[in-house]
Every structure is written in structure tokens, then in C-alpha cells.
Design an enzyme around this catalytic site. Structure first.
Site, PDB file in Angstrom:
ATOM      1  N   GLU A 320       0.827  -1.214   0.000  1.00 20.98           N
ATOM      2  CA  GLU A 320       0.000   0.000   0.000  1.00 20.98           C
ATOM      3  C   GLU A 320       0.864   1.267   0.000  1.00 20.98           C
ATOM      4  OE1 GLU A 320      -2.776  -0.581   3.295  1.00 20.98           O
ATOM      5  OE2 GLU A 320      -4.105  -1.695   1.943  1.00 20.98           O
ATOM      6  N   ASP A 399      -8.326  -9.166   4.219  1.00 17.36           N
ATOM      7  CA  ASP A 399      -8.085  -7.982   5.045  1.00 17.36           C
ATOM      8  C   ASP A 399      -9.107  -7.848   6.175  1.00 17.36           C
ATOM      9  OD1 ASP A 399      -7.154  -5.603   5.981  1.00 17.36           O
ATOM     10  OD2 ASP A 399      -7.532  -4.452   4.165  1.00 17.36           O
ATOM     11  N   GLU A 427     -12.379  -2.006  12.381  1.00 17.25           N
ATOM     12  CA  GLU A 427     -12.474  -1.312  11.092  1.00 17.25           C
ATOM     13  C   GLU A 427     -13.609  -1.850  10.227  1.00 17.25           C
ATOM     14  OE1 GLU A 427      -8.898  -1.496   8.756  1.00 17.25           O
ATOM     15  OE2 GLU A 427      -9.773  -0.347   7.112  1.00 17.25           O
TER      16      GLU A 427
HETATM   17  O1  GCW Z   1      -7.272  -2.842   6.302  1.00 18.58           O
HETATM   18  C1  GCW Z   1      -6.262  -1.981   5.859  1.00 18.58           C
HETATM   19  C2  GCW Z   1      -6.535  -0.642   6.457  1.00 18.58           C
HETATM   20  C3  GCW Z   1      -5.338   0.287   6.392  1.00 18.58           C
HETATM   21  C4  GCW Z   1      -4.150  -0.418   7.031  1.00 18.58           C
HETATM   22  C5  GCW Z   1      -3.889  -1.721   6.287  1.00 18.58           C
HETATM   23  C6  GCW Z   1      -2.751  -2.524   6.908  1.00 18.58           C
HETATM   24  C7  GCW Z   1      -2.391   0.580   8.298  1.00 18.58           C
HETATM   25  O2  GCW Z   1      -7.635  -0.061   5.796  1.00 18.58           O
HETATM   26  O3  GCW Z   1      -5.676   1.463   7.081  1.00 18.58           O
HETATM   27  O4  GCW Z   1      -3.005   0.402   7.055  1.00 18.58           O
HETATM   28  O5  GCW Z   1      -5.043  -2.515   6.333  1.00 18.58           O
HETATM   29  O6  GCW Z   1      -3.047  -3.512   7.568  1.00 18.58           O
HETATM   30  O7  GCW Z   1      -1.607  -2.184   6.728  1.00 18.58           O
END
Ligand code: GCW
Length: 719
Positions: A320, A399, A427
Site C-alpha cells: 500500500e 483484510d 475497522e
Molecule cells: O485494512 C487496511 C486498512 C489500512 C491499514 C492496512 C494494513 C495501516 O484499511 O488502514 O493500514 O489494512 O493492515 O496495513
């Protein structure tokens, strides 16, 4: 104690995370207050009444033994007991002792001998026994005595009743860690805490350390009481200011380490792989470059000079947008080993995250599958990581969705230390506006047997007792606390933090029993009007709340139907579907789901060992709750439950909303029975949960009705 009931964010807008007035509180705004204004969570003074009314002897030396004694002394001062550190002739009810601490009172000596008979108790273990009116807790090392103390608190009066045969306790996992996604600076999009739903950070505010070390100590105490022994203090997305925690801002980290040390919690740091460039001024961060290696070695030496028990680094690399070894044509083993080499002389570890995937996808390209990514990147590297590298994999392949299969990476790297990562911060599970007790989800993942029923489990892999030779990497989880007076925004979300620690200590625990522990500690009978009603209501509201959440959100394992605009809060069925982050449901007028089979799909099912590679591949054997994760099927496909996919979607969404309405109803009965501030905060959030569940139900049902044209057989209103 009474606390304010005001929410930290607008009740109906969802928990906005952007801007200093949401996740990041502006300077001067301190909703937590100090000391007594902060909720006691699972350590209210009343929970110490049984212990505090006894004659207690604490034997041993060291910081953690001092902590034990302080706890005992405070409890005794409040509840009428007596605390001693030297054995005399006086009678005792409880002895907490290190085995090498010298003579014990006669009554305790025989028990101590029996408790120690089976060999060492380990660095964090303890033994407990009771006979002839004396309870004895023995440990070989101070941390064991601390965990023994909190075990006694959990046992309550039962610790002082009848006889207890010797029982030895030790954690299943050596590393039981929480990762804070806290930013030092308020991030323009993510705020003070990325994915934080409990106010600001307890460590940082608006670019600086908060220095509210009382709060940090209180946090360490709560962590010790549930078994967590490590935290990383900054976000894995390491921005410019946060990068400097490794160098010129190291003093801030050292202060946190000092505050947490008395509770056996070691501090770790998220670092940027580009540190040699952005902090060291080198032209490269190439892991094989001697100057880069020397830079990391020197930086790490300075860290240990300041924090001798520093835990190590956490790294999100080539993920990312974070920098990583790919820039230099190197792989993740090269990258991780570079940092591991620097940490090794001091006993530190590097947690290297396996959350690596292509986040610039094109929905028209059906060969790219985000679920495959971690395995594709990491499994071929098995055997190449140094002993002090822990590869940290999210429990599922995507995720932290409410329902995912277990990640196949966890069965693919027998020669690598693996940690399983959970997300305590909610989240994707209601952002601490919704009740969602996650222990059942984690327990399912931990007890999953990747090589088939009866074989080693995911917990075994994390504990280092899996089929491979590697030591365990333990558990890691994204923390859910902030400066909110209830710690977690939603008071019932405290149970998730508690349960995470307990499952890391003993992954075999029953989530319902863990909830009982939490209820006993958080709502001691002496503090509530009707203890039986409190217990019954909390179980009714919480036990099944994860499955309830699953019912009214994304169906059958499909995931990610969340709103990008509202930071993943609330529904948006196509919100991510055509974005660069991945494609999740492939719904069209004929069917829905992602074909991940080997026969016709992305081949992801082939990443599992048998029997799961076959079970998931097979349309008829695949468990219903994961069907759309693995298969694309017509809406009329009949599930193992006997229902069709489309009818299942309608039914579960109506049922989920009804269940939330029931939770709200039940909660009302606790008015006047528990702390009014807790009651009011939960009541407010249940209103929002119901509103949001209705929104989910209507959006999802309407979407699939319009796509499929298939009416609800029960004729309910779908727009
Ligand atoms: O689920 C995603 C989140 C990001 C996060 C990423 C991760 C810290 O939306 O905010 O970044 O995972 O785990 O690195």
C-alpha cells in the site's frame, strides 16, 4: 464512578476518521480527563476485594515483583487485608513468591515443593495451589508472579475457598502483541489514529508525545491483566515524523517503555524501510549494501543503549505504498533479514508483515486475485528468514473481513516463525459503534486445523508447536484503545481487547467463558443492582454479536461491501468493486461470488493443503459461510442449508436487523442496574447500530433484488 455519556463523534454520521476533531483530537480537547475519570475497565478496585481482604506475603525482588507488591498493598489498604514482604511468624492466607526467594512460611513450603516438582515454570508461567487455608502462587521469574497475581484476581473469592490441587499455568504464545496504528502527527486523512474509533491516541497528540504517563501505566496494567506482553507504539504506515521515533525522537519511545516496563510490556517500533535514506541521508536503502547494513546496526545499537529491553521492529514493506526491498530488486527475505541482523545481538525481533498485494488492480483483469498475494509472495521464501524474523500474516487472505477463510500462508511456511494478526479495532466490524464480540471469530481461526480435523491448528503454528521446525511468532493484533474515557469508545468493545489477550495466552479458551471472566471483573456483583440480569443481558447482547453483524452486512464470505467514502463504515455494495484495491463480489444479473477454484477460477484453492484444497474447490462441500469467497454461483444455487443464495441474502439481512432490535430492547432492562454512564453510552451506540443495520439490510437486499429480479419468497418489503 460516573462518566460522561457523550459520544466522541456524531452518533449517526458514523465514526469519521479524518480531521483533528474526529480521530485526532485537537490540542486542549481531552475527553479522557485524568485519573478517576477514566473507566477502570476490567480492573475496578472491587475486583480486588477477595485478595485485598487477606493476609498476603509477597517474596522476591525485581521491578515486576515490586509491581505485584504495590498491587497487593493497594488492595489490602482498601479492603482491610495486610501485605508483607518479609516472612515472619505471622499467619498468612496467601503467598506470592519467586521460587528462589528464600524460606517461606511453613504452611506454604510443602505446597511450594509440590508446585515446583514438575520442573521449571518458565519465564512467564506460575503454579497455584491451596491447602490448609493457604493459597500459594509460585513463579520462577517475576513476570510469572505478575500473571499469577492477575489470575488470582480473576478467580476472585474462589481462590480462597477449599483446596486447590497444584495447577501450572504458562502462555501458549511467547509473543502476545498489540500494534497501535497511532500517528504522532495528525494525518490529513487518517487522523491521529489510523482506523481508530476511540478518540485520540493515548501516546501522541498533534505532533508530540502526550506524556500522560498515568494513562499509559493504567493501560500497561490492563494489558498485563489479560496477558499482553508487547506493543508497538506507532502506525505501520510510517510517515515523516513517525520515522524519527527511531532516531532523534527515541526519547519519547523510551518514556513509554519506562512506563510499561513494570507491567511486563515491551515496546516495539514500526520503522520505515527507507530509514537509511530519509533519516540517514544515504543514497540507497538496498538491503545488501554494506553502508545500509552498518546504518541499521548503528541505529539499532543506539535504540538498545536507551531501551535495553526494546522488543524490535514492525515493518510494512512494499505494501500500500510503503517502501520496501522491491525497489532494489530484492525480496522480502532480504529485507527482513537486514533488520533482523541488526536486532539479533540484542535479542530483538522483526515483525515483517505479509500484507503485500497489488493495490493497483483493474477489475477487468480476472487473473489478479488479492487473496493469492501473501502466499505468492511469501511461501517461496520459506526457510530463508533468520530466526529472529517473525512473518506476520493477517488471519485471512484478504483484510480482516468479518468472514474469511484462514490464510493459506499459515500452512505454507513450516520453516518460518509465523505470527497471526487480528484486528481488535473494528475497522470492518462496526467501528466500535456496533456491538461485535470478536472472540468467537478469533477462536475459530485459532482452532482451525489447516491440515485437516485432528491435526495441528493455527494456534499451534503461532505457538511454534506446528508441524514445522520453526519457533512460534505468537499473535499480533491492531489495538482498539484511544483517549476515550471508556478506552474503546464502545464500552463493550473492551471485551475484545480483554479476550484477545486471553486467547493469546490460551487459544483453547471458550469465548463465552472468556466473556464471563470479563463480566465478573468489569461488573463485580457488589457494584451492580442485579448481577444475574447483568450477566444474562451481556451474554444475550454479545455472545452471538459477530454472527449478527455478519448477517446484516456482506453475505456468505463475500466481504468488502463497505463505504469507501465513509472510511469503511456502513454499506456500499459496489463501493470497492471497480476500484484499484481489488474486486470482491462480481455480482451481475445471473450470479455472485468470486471464482477462486483451480478448475475455472484464480486457483487460490490450490494454496491450501488437503483436505481444504478439495473442500473449498468443491461447490457442494464448500461451507456455506464461505461459498461466495470461493465460488461464483447463480442466485438460485441451493446452499447446504437448503436455502437459495438469494433467499439466504434476504433472510439473513432481515434476521440481522431483528436481532439488533432485540439487543437494544434487552439493553434497556439494565437501566438503573449498572453504571448509568456505561448504560447511556451503550444505549446510544445501539441506536446507531440499529440505524446502520437497517441501512445495510436495505442497501444489500435492494441491490440483489434489482440485480437478480428474484422476489423474496416471504414477500417482505424490498425496494
Ligand atoms: O485494512 C487496511 C486498512 C489500512 C491499514 C492496512 C494494513 C495501516 O484499511 O488502514 O493500514 O489494512 O493492515 O496495513
Amino acid at each position: 464512578m460516573s462518566l460522561p455519556s457523550a459520544t466522541t463523534g456524531p452518533a449517526t454520521a458514523g465514526p469519521a476518521t479524518a480531521g483533528p476533531d474526529a480521530a485526532g483530537h485537537a490540542a486542549g480537547d481531552d475527553p479522557a480527563g485524568r485519573g478517576g475519570d477514566v473507566h477502570a475497565a476490567w480492573l475496578p478496585p472491587e475486583a480486588f476485594a477477595p485478595l485485598g481482604s487477606r493476609r498476603v506475603l509477597v517474596r522476591g525482588d525485581g521491578v515486576l515483583v515490586d509491581t505485584v507488591f504495590d498491587e497487593v498493598e493497594r488492595a489490602c489498604a482498601r479492603h482491610g487485608g495486610r501485605a508483607d514482604r518479609t516472612a515472619g511468624d505471622r499467619a498468612v492466607d496467601l503467598v506470592l513468591a519467586l521460587r528462589d526467594a528464600g524460606p517461606l512460611p511453613a504452611a506454604a513450603t510443602a505446597l511450594a515443593r509440590a508446585a515446583g516438582a514438575d520442573g521449571p515454570l518458565g519465564g512467564e508461567g506460575f503454579a497455584l495451589a491451596r491447602a490448609e487455608g493457604v493459597t500459594v502462587v509460585l513463579a520462577d521469574a517475576p513476570a510469572g508472579l505478575l500473571y499469577g497475581l492477575f489470575h488470582l484476581v480473576r478467580l476472585g473469592a474462589a481462590a480462597f475457598e477449599g483446596d486447590h490441587p497444584v495447577r501450572r499455568h504458562a502462555p501458549a504464545m511467547a509473543l502476545r502483541m498489540l500494534d497501535h496504528w497511532d500517528n504522532v502527527d495528525v494525518h490529513p486523512v487518517m487522523g491521529q489514529v489510523e482506523r481508530g474509533y476511540a478518540g485520540g491516541s493515548i501516546f501522541w497528540r498533534a505532533g508530540a508525545a502526550r506524556r500522560d504517563l498515568d494513562r499509559v501505566r493504567a493501560y500497561g496494567r490492563l494489558l498485563a491483566a489479560c496477558g499482553v506482553n508487547a506493543i508497538s507504539v506507532n502506525n505501520v504506515n510510517v510517515h515523516a515524523t513517525e520515522a524519527r521515533l527511531l532516531t532523534d525522537r527515541l526519547g519519547d519511545v523510551a518514556e513509554l517503555a519506562d512506563a510499561l516496563r513494570p507491567y511486563g510490556v515491551r515496546v516495539h517500533l514500526s520503522v520505515t524501510f527507507a530509514a537509511p535514506v530519509v533519516l540517514g541521508g544515504l543514497p540507497t536503502a538496498d538491503p545488501v549494501d554494506p553502508a545500509v547494513r552498518a546504518w541499521w546496526a548503528a541505529a539499532t545499537r543506539r535504540v538498545y543503549a536507551r531501551i535495553p529491553d526494546f522488543g524490535g521492529y514492525v515493518v510494512k514493506a512494499d505494501s500500500e505504498g510503503q517502501p520496501g526491498p522491491f525497489t532494489y530488486g530484492r525480496d522480502h527475505a532480504d529485507g527482513a533479514n537486514l533488520l533482523a541482523e541488526a536486532l539479533a545481538p540484542f535479542g530483538g525481533v522483526v515483525h515483517w508483515r505479509a500484507f503485500v498485494y497489488n493495490h493497483r488492480q483493474d477489475w477487468r483483469d480476472r487473473s489478479t486475485d488479492r487473496a493469492r498475494a501473501a502466499y505468492d509472495h511469501f511461501a517461496p521464501l520459506d526457510g530463508r528468514f533468520r530466526d529472529n524474523v517473525v512473518v506476520q500474516a493477517k488471519f485471512g487472505p484478504i483484510d480482516f473481513q468479518p468472514r474469511e477463510p484462514v490464510s493459506p500462508v499459515l500452512a505454507a511456511m513450516p520453516a518460518t516463525r509465523l505470527a497471526v494478526e487480528f484486528q481488535v479495532t473494528q475497522e470492518y466490524t462496526g467501528q466500535q459503534q456496533h456491538v461485535c464480540y470478536l472472540a468467537p471469530c478469533w477462536s475459530e481461526a485459532l482452532t482451525f486445523a489447516p491440515w485437516g480435523p485432528g491435526g495441528p491448528t493455527v494456534a499451534d503454528v503461532a505457538a511454534g508447536s506446528g508441524p514445522g521446525p520453526a519457533a512460534g511468532g505468537g499473535l499480533a493484533a491492531v489495538a482498539n484503545v484511544g483517549d476515550d474515557p471508556f478506552w474503546t469508545g464502545h464500552p463493550l468493545a473492551q471485551a475484545n481487547l480483554y479476550a484477545y489477550g486471553r486467547l493469546a495466552w490460551d487459544p483453547g479458551l471458550d469465548p463465552v467463558a472468556v466473556l464471563d471472566e470479563w463480566i465478573d471483573l468489569t461488573f463485580p456483583a457488589s457494584t451492580v443492582g442485579d448481577p444475574a440480569l447483568v450477566r444474562e443481558t451481556l451474554h444475550a447482547v454479545m455472545d452471538d454479536s459477530w454472527r449478527t453483524y455478519e448477517r446484516y452486512t456482506a453475505p456468505l464470505g463475500v466481504g468488502f461491501m463497505v463505504s469507501p467514502a465513509r472510511h469503511h463504515y456502513g454499506p456500499d455494495v459496489d463501493g470497492y468493486e471497480y476500484s484499484r484495491w481489488g474486486t470482491y463480489h462480481f455480482a451481475d444479473r445471473d450470479g455472485v461470488g468470486v471464482d477462486r477454484t483451480r478448475a475455472t477460477g484464480t486457483g487460490f484453492t490450490g494454496q491450501y493443503p488437503p483436505p481444504w484444497s478439495q473442500v473449498y474447490e468443491s461447490l457442494s462441500d464448500c461451507p456455506d459461510e464461505l461459498l461466495l469467497f470461493f465460488h461464483h454461483v447463480p442466485y438460485g444455487h441451493v446452499l447446504r442449508s437448503g436455502s437459495t443464495v438469494i433467499q439466504h441474502i434476504y433472510d439473513t439481512h432481515f434476521a440481522g436487523v431483528q436481532q439488533v432490535a432485540g439487543m437494544r430492547q434487552r439493553w434497556r432492562r439494565l437501566a438503573g442496574v449498572i453504571d448509568p454512564a456505561v448504560h447511556a453510552r451503550v444505549a446510544e451506540r445501539l441506536e446507531e447500530q440499529l440505524r446502520c443495520a437497517i441501512e445495510w439490510r436495505d442497501q444489500v437486499n435492494t441491490y440483489f433484488f434489482r440485480k437478480s429480479g428474484v422476489p423474496d419468497v416471504r414477500g417482505r418489503t424490498i425496494h
